[in-house]
Design a protein around this motif. Structure first.
Motif, PDB file in Angstrom:
ATOM      1  N   VAL A 136     -21.263  -2.169  25.553  1.00 11.04           N
ATOM      2  CA  VAL A 136     -21.793  -3.506  25.336  1.00 11.04           C
ATOM      3  C   VAL A 136     -23.319  -3.454  25.401  1.00 11.04           C
ATOM      4  CG1 VAL A 136     -21.749  -4.151  27.782  1.00 11.04           C
ATOM      5  CG2 VAL A 136     -21.618  -5.936  26.028  1.00 11.04           C
ATOM      6  N   VAL A 137     -23.954  -4.333  24.651  1.00 11.07           N
ATOM      7  CA  VAL A 137     -25.416  -4.456  24.668  1.00 11.07           C
ATOM      8  C   VAL A 137     -25.753  -5.919  24.927  1.00 11.07           C
ATOM      9  CG1 VAL A 137     -27.571  -4.133  23.405  1.00 11.07           C
ATOM     10  CG2 VAL A 137     -25.647  -2.597  22.978  1.00 11.07           C
ATOM     11  N   ARG A 138     -26.647  -6.144  25.867  1.00  6.01           N
ATOM     12  CA  ARG A 138     -27.089  -7.508  26.164  1.00  6.01           C
ATOM     13  C   ARG A 138     -28.506  -7.685  25.645  1.00  6.01           C
ATOM     14  NH1 ARG A 138     -25.727 -11.882  28.778  1.00  6.01           N
ATOM     15  NH2 ARG A 138     -27.283 -13.230  29.770  1.00  6.01           N
ATOM     16  N   VAL A 139     -28.704  -8.723  24.831  1.00  2.00           N
ATOM     17  CA  VAL A 139     -30.015  -9.009  24.245  1.00  2.00           C
ATOM     18  C   VAL A 139     -30.452 -10.395  24.709  1.00  2.00           C
ATOM     19  CG1 VAL A 139     -31.335  -9.289  22.116  1.00  2.00           C
ATOM     20  CG2 VAL A 139     -29.490  -7.592  22.219  1.00  2.00           C
ATOM     21  N   GLU A 140     -31.625 -10.473  25.312  1.00  6.31           N
ATOM     22  CA  GLU A 140     -32.170 -11.748  25.778  1.00  6.31           C
ATOM     23  C   GLU A 140     -33.538 -11.978  25.129  1.00  6.31           C
ATOM     24  OE1 GLU A 140     -32.303 -11.394  29.979  1.00  6.31           O
ATOM     25  OE2 GLU A 140     -30.161 -11.802  30.259  1.00  6.31           O
ATOM     26  N   VAL A 141     -33.716 -13.156  24.568  1.00  3.65           N
ATOM     27  CA  VAL A 141     -34.973 -13.512  23.898  1.00  3.65           C
ATOM     28  C   VAL A 141     -35.433 -14.862  24.429  1.00  3.65           C
ATOM     29  CG1 VAL A 141     -36.132 -13.845  21.690  1.00  3.65           C
ATOM     30  CG2 VAL A 141     -34.144 -12.335  21.829  1.00  3.65           C
ATOM     31  N   ASP A 142     -36.697 -14.933  24.801  1.00  8.93           N
ATOM     32  CA  ASP A 142     -37.239 -16.198  25.273  1.00  8.93           C
ATOM     33  C   ASP A 142     -38.750 -16.209  25.084  1.00  8.93           C
ATOM     34  OD1 ASP A 142     -37.268 -18.737  26.261  1.00  8.93           O
ATOM     35  OD2 ASP A 142     -36.319 -18.249  28.168  1.00  8.93           O
ATOM     36  N   THR A 143     -39.337 -17.387  25.162  1.00  6.86           N
ATOM     37  CA  THR A 143     -40.788 -17.527  25.063  1.00  6.86           C
ATOM     38  C   THR A 143     -41.311 -18.133  26.357  1.00  6.86           C
ATOM     39  OG1 THR A 143     -40.535 -19.693  23.998  1.00  6.86           O
ATOM     40  CG2 THR A 143     -40.788 -17.769  22.567  1.00  6.86           C
ATOM     41  N   ASP A 144     -42.468 -17.638  26.792  1.00  8.46           N
ATOM     42  CA  ASP A 144     -43.048 -18.117  28.043  1.00  8.46           C
ATOM     43  C   ASP A 144     -44.505 -17.691  28.112  1.00  8.46           C
ATOM     44  OD1 ASP A 144     -43.157 -19.215  30.654  1.00  8.46           O
ATOM     45  OD2 ASP A 144     -42.903 -17.219  31.515  1.00  8.46           O
ATOM     46  N   ASP A 145     -45.386 -18.630  28.485  1.00  2.75           N
ATOM     47  CA  ASP A 145     -46.807 -18.328  28.679  1.00  2.75           C
ATOM     48  C   ASP A 145     -47.437 -17.661  27.455  1.00  2.75           C
ATOM     49  OD1 ASP A 145     -46.700 -19.384  31.240  1.00  2.75           O
ATOM     50  OD2 ASP A 145     -46.212 -17.451  32.152  1.00  2.75           O
ATOM     51  N   GLY A 146     -47.088 -18.152  26.272  1.00  3.70           N
ATOM     52  CA  GLY A 146     -47.676 -17.601  25.066  1.00  3.70           C
ATOM     53  C   GLY A 146     -47.145 -16.242  24.669  1.00  3.70           C
ATOM     54  N   LEU A 147     -45.989 -15.853  25.213  1.00  5.38           N
ATOM     55  CA  LEU A 147     -45.403 -14.550  24.913  1.00  5.38           C
ATOM     56  C   LEU A 147     -43.952 -14.708  24.471  1.00  5.38           C
ATOM     57  CD1 LEU A 147     -46.575 -12.448  28.009  1.00  5.38           C
ATOM     58  CD2 LEU A 147     -47.485 -12.272  25.686  1.00  5.38           C
ATOM     59  N   LEU A 148     -43.538 -13.852  23.550  1.00  3.41           N
ATOM     60  CA  LEU A 148     -42.118 -13.680  23.284  1.00  3.41           C
ATOM     61  C   LEU A 148     -41.650 -12.525  24.155  1.00  3.41           C
ATOM     62  CD1 LEU A 148     -39.513 -14.217  21.577  1.00  3.41           C
ATOM     63  CD2 LEU A 148     -40.279 -12.339  20.129  1.00  3.41           C
ATOM     64  N   ARG A 149     -40.701 -12.790  25.030  1.00  2.00           N
ATOM     65  CA  ARG A 149     -40.165 -11.766  25.915  1.00  2.00           C
ATOM     66  C   ARG A 149     -38.791 -11.352  25.396  1.00  2.00           C
ATOM     67  NH1 ARG A 149     -43.561 -11.862  30.367  1.00  2.00           N
ATOM     68  NH2 ARG A 149     -44.652 -13.856  30.683  1.00  2.00           N
ATOM     69  N   LEU A 150     -38.634 -10.071  25.202  1.00  2.00           N
ATOM     70  CA  LEU A 150     -37.416  -9.523  24.625  1.00  2.00           C
ATOM     71  C   LEU A 150     -36.867  -8.443  25.550  1.00  2.00           C
ATOM     72  CD1 LEU A 150     -35.480  -9.244  22.162  1.00  2.00           C
ATOM     73  CD2 LEU A 150     -37.150  -7.675  21.165  1.00  2.00           C
ATOM     74  N   PRO A 200     -21.539  -2.522  15.527  1.00  2.32           N
ATOM     75  CA  PRO A 200     -20.256  -1.935  15.937  1.00  2.32           C
ATOM     76  C   PRO A 200     -20.034  -1.995  17.444  1.00  2.32           C
ATOM     77  CG  PRO A 200     -21.827  -0.220  15.345  1.00  2.32           C
ATOM     78  CD  PRO A 200     -22.462  -1.521  14.979  1.00  2.32           C
ATOM     79  N   VAL A 201     -21.112  -2.194  18.212  1.00  2.00           N
ATOM     80  CA  VAL A 201     -21.008  -2.358  19.655  1.00  2.00           C
ATOM     81  C   VAL A 201     -21.088  -3.850  19.967  1.00  2.00           C
ATOM     82  CG1 VAL A 201     -22.043  -1.787  21.888  1.00  2.00           C
ATOM     83  CG2 VAL A 201     -22.122  -0.131  20.020  1.00  2.00           C
ATOM     84  N   PRO A 202     -20.188  -4.390  20.795  1.00  2.81           N
ATOM     85  CA  PRO A 202     -20.254  -5.807  21.148  1.00  2.81           C
ATOM     86  C   PRO A 202     -21.618  -6.183  21.718  1.00  2.81           C
ATOM     87  CG  PRO A 202     -18.181  -4.864  21.894  1.00  2.81           C
ATOM     88  CD  PRO A 202     -19.014  -3.718  21.403  1.00  2.81           C
ATOM     89  N   VAL A 203     -22.131  -7.325  21.289  1.00  2.00           N
ATOM     90  CA  VAL A 203     -23.464  -7.770  21.699  1.00  2.00           C
ATOM     91  C   VAL A 203     -23.358  -9.121  22.392  1.00  2.00           C
ATOM     92  CG1 VAL A 203     -25.781  -8.404  20.923  1.00  2.00           C
ATOM     93  CG2 VAL A 203     -24.557  -6.531  19.793  1.00  2.00           C
ATOM     94  N   GLU A 204     -23.951  -9.212  23.579  1.00  2.00           N
ATOM     95  CA  GLU A 204     -24.099 -10.492  24.273  1.00  2.00           C
ATOM     96  C   GLU A 204     -25.522 -10.973  24.004  1.00  2.00           C
ATOM     97  OE1 GLU A 204     -23.263  -9.760  28.347  1.00  2.00           O
ATOM     98  OE2 GLU A 204     -21.135  -9.290  28.020  1.00  2.00           O
ATOM     99  N   LEU A 205     -25.636 -11.996  23.168  1.00  2.00           N
ATOM    100  CA  LEU A 205     -26.947 -12.452  22.706  1.00  2.00           C
ATOM    101  C   LEU A 205     -27.301 -13.791  23.332  1.00  2.00           C
ATOM    102  CD1 LEU A 205     -29.402 -12.220  20.786  1.00  2.00           C
ATOM    103  CD2 LEU A 205     -27.994 -13.323  19.030  1.00  2.00           C
ATOM    104  N   GLN A 206     -28.488 -13.866  23.879  1.00  2.00           N
ATOM    105  CA  GLN A 206     -28.994 -15.121  24.431  1.00  2.00           C
ATOM    106  C   GLN A 206     -30.397 -15.366  23.881  1.00  2.00           C
ATOM    107  OE1 GLN A 206     -28.843 -15.494  28.710  1.00  2.00           O
ATOM    108  NE2 GLN A 206     -30.409 -17.076  28.738  1.00  2.00           N
ATOM    109  N   LEU A 210     -30.963 -12.608  14.376  1.00  2.00           N
ATOM    110  CA  LEU A 210     -30.400 -11.803  15.465  1.00  2.00           C
ATOM    111  C   LEU A 210     -28.901 -12.025  15.594  1.00  2.00           C
ATOM    112  CD1 LEU A 210     -33.100 -12.042  18.287  1.00  2.00           C
ATOM    113  CD2 LEU A 210     -32.780 -10.264  16.551  1.00  2.00           C
ATOM    114  N   ARG A 211     -28.440 -13.248  15.353  1.00  2.00           N
ATOM    115  CA  ARG A 211     -26.993 -13.481  15.411  1.00  2.00           C
ATOM    116  C   ARG A 211     -26.268 -12.705  14.310  1.00  2.00           C
ATOM    117  NH1 ARG A 211     -28.742 -18.523  17.525  1.00  2.00           N
ATOM    118  NH2 ARG A 211     -29.164 -19.431  15.471  1.00  2.00           N
ATOM    119  N   THR A 212     -26.903 -12.585  13.148  1.00  2.00           N
ATOM    120  CA  THR A 212     -26.317 -11.775  12.081  1.00  2.00           C
ATOM    121  C   THR A 212     -26.262 -10.310  12.487  1.00  2.00           C
ATOM    122  OG1 THR A 212     -27.123 -13.296  10.380  1.00  2.00           O
ATOM    123  CG2 THR A 212     -26.559 -11.073   9.673  1.00  2.00           C
TER     124      THR A 212
END
Length: 252
Positions: free
Chosen positions: A178-192, A138-144, A130-132
């Motif tokens: 700008v696009v903000r992308v958030e990725v995390d895991t919780d309760d057996g789920l990947l939340r995107l 071409p649009v700035p990405v705020e990735l977490q 995802l960092r790649t």
């Protein structure tokens, strides 16, 4: 089979047997529908898994075959050009031009292989992949990325392509800044979560790439919601189960 009994002295009404038979048929139909839905879900998941395996094999073949041969040819060409005497300067310039074209072809081949199945996803996992994507957007990405742990392949591949398609849409259609992308895991789920500040109005029903993403997400047992009111940007919310209780996606 359904059985009925009563403790009352009076018998059942005359149409009881017919009602029980109708109810039994209704239950049987519901069970059959549930089984058919489960089989359909498993079939879709196997198709997605097989397609991903094919992409990975093609990417590996390109990397280990055509790309390596092009690199070797480029090095041989430059070595030959460097060994030419000064009086063959024109030949050297021609060889240098061919070397430049080989570099361009190699670059295009690498882009193609990344689109088929990015090697960094298999080697480094979802975070580096995802960092790649963010760097190339071409649009700035705020990735977490909240978790760096490796996830099941089906989850990483699905999440990767969801983000890739969302970034493509933001650049081509949304006019986002700008696009903000958030990725995390919780309760057996990947939340995107993917949110842009573009024009909004994205509608999966109009045949956009969101339809294919929704199919892929649902084939792996996940859900995808799209919020895209006109003028308010687009927000994708995806949940992918990462536990073992998933449809059987092994190719049969």
């Amino acid at each position: 089979m359904i059985a009925a009994s009563t403790k009352r002295e009076e018998p059942f009404p005359p149409d009881t047997e017919a009602q029980i038979a109708a109810f039994t048929e209704l239950v049987a139909t519901a069970i059959a529908n549930a089984e058919a839905q489960a089989e359909l879900t498993a079939s879709r998941a196997r198709i997605v898994a097989t397609a991903d395996q094919t992409r990975r094999r093609i990417e590996r073949d390109l990397h280990d075959g055509a790309q390596q041969r092009l690199v070797a040819l480029t090095l041989r060409l430059r070595t030959a050009a460097a060994a030419l005497p000064p009086e063959l300067n024109e030949v050297g310039e021609e060889l240098a031009g061919v070397g430049t074209e080989l570099d361009e072809v190699l670059g295009e081949l690498r882009e193609l292989s990344r689109g088929i199945h990015p090697a960094i996803l298999s080697e480094g996992g979802l975070g580096p992949a995802l960092r790649t994507l963010a760097r190339r957007s071409p649009v700035p990405v705020e990735l977490q990325v909240g978790s760096q742990a490796r996830l099941p392949e089906r989850v990483e591949v699905t999440a990767y392509y969801v983000v890739a398609e969302a970034l493509t849409n933001a650049a081509k259609h949304a006019g986002a800044l700008v696009v903000r992308v958030e990725v995390d895991t919780d309760d057996g789920l990947l939340r995107l979560g993917i949110r842009d500040d573009g024009v909004g109005g994205a509608d999966p029903a109009r045949g956009s790439g969101l339809v294919g993403l929704k199919d892929r997400v649902e084939a792996t047992g996940g859900t995808m919601r799209v919020e895209s009111a006109p003028g308010q940007g687009t927000h994708l919310r995806v949940e992918l189960p990462i536990g073992a209780d998933q449809p059987d996606i092994r190719p049969h």
